[in-house]
Design a protein around this motif. Sequence first.
Motif, mmCIF file in Angstrom:
data_model
loop_
_atom_site.group_PDB
_atom_site.id
_atom_site.type_symbol
_atom_site.label_atom_id
_atom_site.label_comp_id
_atom_site.label_asym_id
_atom_site.label_seq_id
_atom_site.Cartn_x
_atom_site.Cartn_y
_atom_site.Cartn_z
ATOM 1 N N ASP A 1 0.822 -1.202 0.000
ATOM 2 C CA ASP A 1 0.000 0.000 0.000
ATOM 3 C C ASP A 1 0.862 1.261 0.000
ATOM 4 N N VAL A 2 1.914 1.258 0.830
ATOM 5 C CA VAL A 2 2.808 2.415 0.893
ATOM 6 C C VAL A 2 3.523 2.624 -0.439
ATOM 7 N N ALA A 3 4.051 1.546 -1.011
ATOM 8 C CA ALA A 3 4.794 1.654 -2.273
ATOM 9 C C ALA A 3 3.912 2.175 -3.399
ATOM 10 N N LEU A 4 2.691 1.670 -3.482
ATOM 11 C CA LEU A 4 1.811 2.106 -4.564
ATOM 12 C C LEU A 4 1.346 3.539 -4.362
ATOM 13 N N GLY A 5 1.110 3.924 -3.101
ATOM 14 C CA GLY A 5 0.741 5.311 -2.846
ATOM 15 C C GLY A 5 1.857 6.261 -3.252
ATOM 16 N N ALA A 6 3.095 5.891 -2.915
ATOM 17 C CA ALA A 6 4.239 6.731 -3.297
ATOM 18 C C ALA A 6 4.417 6.748 -4.812
ATOM 19 N N PHE A 7 4.198 5.610 -5.464
ATOM 20 C CA PHE A 7 4.356 5.557 -6.918
ATOM 21 C C PHE A 7 3.333 6.458 -7.612
ATOM 22 N N ARG A 8 2.081 6.394 -7.187
ATOM 23 C CA ARG A 8 1.043 7.191 -7.846
ATOM 24 C C ARG A 8 1.341 8.688 -7.753
ATOM 25 N N GLU A 9 1.873 9.117 -6.621
ATOM 26 C CA GLU A 9 2.193 10.526 -6.449
ATOM 27 C C GLU A 9 3.457 10.910 -7.209
#
Length: 371
Positions: free
Chosen positions: A191-199
């Motif tokens: 969840d953290v990795a994907l949130g950072a990727f999207r931003e």
Amino acid sequence: MRAPSAGRTTAERGRPRLLTVFLPVLLLAGGAVLDYNTSPHFSAEAFYTAAPMTAAALLSLRATVLAGVGACAVDAALLAHFGFLDDSGGRSELAAVATVSALAVIVNRLMYYSDVRLQSARAVALAVQRAVLPEPPAAIGPLRIAVRYRSAAKDAQIGGDLYGVQATPYGVRCVVGDVRGKGMEAVKAVDVALGAFREAAEEEPSLVTVAARLERALVREAERRAGIERIEGFVTGVLAEIPYSGDRVSGDGLRLVNRGHPAPLLLHEGAVHCLEPSEPALPLCLAEPGAEEGRTDTVVFPPGATLLLYTDGLTEARDRAGVFYDPVVALTGRAFPAPDALLDALLADVGRHAGGRISDDMVLLAVTRGR
């Protein structure tokens, strides 16, 4: 996902085979024939008790009740035929059959409610998966996209593998990664990795700086962990960028940054090329603080070519002899009309290779450039 129909077990919701439906009847008929044609002192009580228990495990509540009633009726008829119905031994046998029949009804209900809870848990897991790992669009500009996620854990929907696809001002950016570990800690890292990727994918001008943003976010998340996971937690990942303008791919083609992840594959006209990084880089969370690991590699991405990103669940699948699956060998010389067809064929092929035994989660992401 719909809940199971009332009064039905998992086996019944499928299309039960004819033998499954009539197995309690066969047990009752076989017991009656055996009981009738043997010594009066021989009892086929085991057949009469097996019939309702079999129905409880395989069939509906109604079938279980009918099997229990039938077992009691057949046993009573045979006891009456041999003159044992009023005997204490005969009454004891009939009471035993009736008791097991009642227990069979209870077992059927317990199995049904257990099945309802399992279906509910699956629905929740699927909702979590769709929230954390949403299905990417089937097409962005000139690119067609497909993804498949397979969990190694039976009935699980999400694990430590991740993927993301996003249209950005810099082109279509993709990520596929693999979190070390399992369970909820791995899901949190996903969840953290994907949130950072999207931003970061929207804001950062290069893939190297996108990877650096992911690293910082994952390091912060790891610092909240306890024990060995705080020290040894890491994420392997590969980032891809395909610039496009309108309905055409622009610029130099395909750009990649690999952080300790299995090398992507490029499929074109039956050939399969392994896109190894020009310089190896450490996985995310293992680099020195402030360092920008990874080098951007540029690869020609011709019309009709397909980029395949995957996690090591694909290449670590083994057959009974312990031989690893090799997607380069398996895909060479083959053509696929669409990325969906490629991934479906790949899953079927690796399933045959491993004999259906999947030992690790698997993500497959395919991006095909239109001709």
